[in-house]
Structures are given as structure tokens and as C-alpha cells.
Design an enzyme around this catalytic site. Structure first.
Site, mmCIF file in Angstrom:
data_model
loop_
_atom_site.group_PDB
_atom_site.id
_atom_site.type_symbol
_atom_site.label_atom_id
_atom_site.label_comp_id
_atom_site.label_asym_id
_atom_site.label_seq_id
_atom_site.Cartn_x
_atom_site.Cartn_y
_atom_site.Cartn_z
ATOM 1 N N CYS A 1 -39.423 -18.584 -15.446
ATOM 2 C CA CYS A 1 -39.203 -19.512 -16.782
ATOM 3 C C CYS A 1 -37.917 -19.818 -16.100
ATOM 4 C CB CYS A 1 -38.851 -17.715 -17.688
ATOM 5 S SG CYS A 1 -37.867 -16.558 -16.946
ATOM 6 N N GLY A 2 -36.836 -20.412 -16.873
ATOM 7 C CA GLY A 2 -35.622 -20.325 -16.719
ATOM 8 C C GLY A 2 -35.293 -19.799 -15.412
#
Length: 314
Positions: free
Chosen positions: A76-77
Site C-alpha cells: 500500500c502507500g
């Protein structure tokens, strides 16, 4: 053991959110060319918590073939959100790794079977090296934490019982929770003692980790963060609520609701209005600090004027 580690073969399940998709695609391609990987199942892209849950369920439910070890990769980020939600599943030991040393340590000490990566902070070539080390390192192997030497006898004895003790910790049948079960971050913040954010009435926070700093933060509806900036960039995930963020440096604004992610670069001046009671998890790239660029009254006046324009346009 070390001898059998050389002969291990892996089936790897991978998924990501939108911020992690490019890195996930690069790692999937890298792993498919890896000599020790028998199969890579690309589970695609979803919200970070759904992507993590999908990988975790596949890792825990994959048939126990002694010649084929199930592993997972989630991106994810920040790498934080997917780690939290993958670890909701008994038998999953997910770790966010930002270096090869992280990967070697967590394999040696924690028997990590799900690798979490940051799609915004980790370049593909670094992620590939991390993945290679994660696959190559057996449980209880020498690692940076052991001074790259074999673990002493007392630690080896600890490792003899640790896997069984870890597996026995979840209560109940040990089956994976349903996708709509209680939020892991919400469970994390239960019992926390929050401290008021004195310069921002209506806000309170609990520092979870120092350097880099991460915190669980909540604000009451109607609260305002005056324009301010930080020495380090930060990223956040909204757990629940609704807020609007004005990045005054970039002349952009963002409406954030449950599950939304936002990265604010170091030095960017931004102000915030909380439209509902809101809770979020935030991580800075270094120590937390804050520098106000306006007072509270100025911020409220500017926000009232802005929201008046926005509301009339809806």
C-alpha cells in the site's frame, strides 16, 4: 533448518491498493523469474484493508504441502495499513520491511510469512532485494540483530517453542475472521490514553512510536487545524469520519472519508476542517513537530469563507 531452506519452494499470493499497484506489479514480475518460486498468484488491486485480507486468507487456507510454502506480499502507500490488516488473521506474521536488514531480521526472529512494502517510499530495485532476502532467510538464521552470528543457546531454546506459542495465542477455533469483523486499528486504540492537542481545541492524540513517529489521532466535528507545516512529510489513513484538507502550498484541497489515504510532503502548509468526529492513523518520516503559520481565528474565517463558496457550488 538451514539445510532444507535451500530446497524450499514457494507459492506467493500478492495484492495491493492503488498506491501500491506499480510496486506490486514490479515485484510480481521479479518473483515470477525467481528460481525458488513455483507460482505467483496476483490477486489484483483493492482497498488496502481488502487487499491485505485477501492475501492473508489465501496464505492461511493454502494446502500445507511440505514442498511448497505459502507466502504473501502486500503493498500500500505506506506499508503500514496492509501490515495491520494482514495480521488480523491467525497464522499470518506480516512485517513492513524498508531494507534488506529488516527482511532478514523478521524472517530470523518472527518467521514472517507476509511481506509488506511501501509503494511510495520503496523503489522497485530495493523492494526486489528485500524480497530476495526474505525468501532466502530461514527462521532463526544469523541476522543483523544477532550480529550476523548464530543465535546463542538460550535464544535457540526460545525459538524451539516460539512458533507453537505464537500459534496458540488467538482464542477460539483459530479460523480466519470474517472480512467485516472489527477493525484492527480500532482494536489497537482501545485502552489508549489520549493527550489533548492544546494548540488545536477538539483534538487529541496518542503517540504509538517514536522516530519515525506514528500516532492515533481524533478530532471532534467542527474542529479546525490552523495552517501549519512539519519538518517531515507525513501520510495518514482515515479510520472513520470526514475531514477536508487544504494544501495551501500546492493550492489543492481534498475531501477525506473512511479508508482514504493522504500524503503531505515536508514543508507543505496545510489547514484542516473536521466535518464529523474523525479518527485517523498518521505516520511522519521522522520526529513529530509542528509550526503554525496562522492563528485559529484566521483559520476559521478562511475556512468559513471557503466552505461558503464550496457549498454554494454544490
Amino acid at each position: 533448518m538451514a539445510a532444507s531452506a535451500c530446497n524450499r519452494r514457494f507459492k506467493i499470493f500478492a495484492a495491493a491498493d492503488g498506491f501500491g499497484e506499480p510496486l506490486k506489479d514490479a515485484i510480481v514480475a521479479h518473483l515470477r523469474a525467481h528460481s525458488s518460486v513455483a507460482d505467483v498468484v496476483d490477486l489484483g488491486v483493492d482497498k488496502y484493508y481488502s487487499a491485505a485480507a485477501l492475501v492473508a486468507r489465501n496464505v492461511t487456507s493454502s494446502s500445507s504441502d511440505p514442498a511448497l510454502e505459502a507466502r504473501g506480499v502486500v503493498v500500500c502507500g505506506t506499508g503500514a495499513g496492509v501490515t495491520i490488516f494482514a495480521n488480523k488473521y491467525p497464522g499470518v506474521y506480516a512485517t513492513h520491511c524498508s531494507s534488506v536488514a529488516d527482511a532478514v531480521n523478521t524472517r530470523s526472529i518472527n518467521a514472517c510469512n507476509v511481506l509488506a512494502l511501501s509503494g511510495t517510499a520503496t523503489p522497485p530495485e530495493t523492494a526486489a532485494a528485500i524480497a530476495d532476502a526474505w525468501l532466502a532467510t530461514p527462521f532463526r538464521a544469523p541476522c543483523p540483530a544477532s550480529g550476523d552470528a548464530p543465535w546463542p543457546e538460550d535464544i535457540q531454546q526460545f525459538f524451539d517453542v516460539a512458533p507453537q506459542e505464537m500459534a496458540s495465542i488467538p482464542e477460539g477455533s483459530g479460523s480466519a475472521p470474517a472480512p467485516d469483523s472489527t477493525c484492527a486499528i480500532c482494536c489497537l486504540r482501545k485502552g489508549m490514553e489520549f493527550e489533548p492537542v492544546d494548540i488545536m481545541p477538539g483534538g487529541e492524540m496518542r503517540i504509538v512510536r517514536e522516530s519515525p513517529t506514528s500516532a492515533y489521532v481524533r478530532f471532534k466535528a467542527g474542529s479546525v487545524e490552523p495552517a501549519h507545516h512539519h519538518t517531515f512529510g507525513h501520510d495518514l489513513v482515515v479510520i472513520k469520519g470526514k475531514k477536508k484538507v487544504w494544501n495551501l502550498t500546492k493550492k489543492e484541497n481534498y475531501h477525506l472519508v473512511d479508508g482514504d489515504f493522504l500524503f503531505t510532503p515536508a514543508g507543505d502548509v496545510h489547514r484542516v476542517k473536521y466535518l464529523e468526529d474523525t479518527e485517523f492513523f498518521i505516520r511522519w518520516d521522522g520526529h513529530w513537530d509542528i509550526f503554525l503559520d496562522e492563528d485559529l481565528e484566521t483559520a476559521r474565517n478562511a475556512i468559513d469563507a471557503e466552505l461558503g463558496v464550496v457549498d454554494s457550488d454544490k
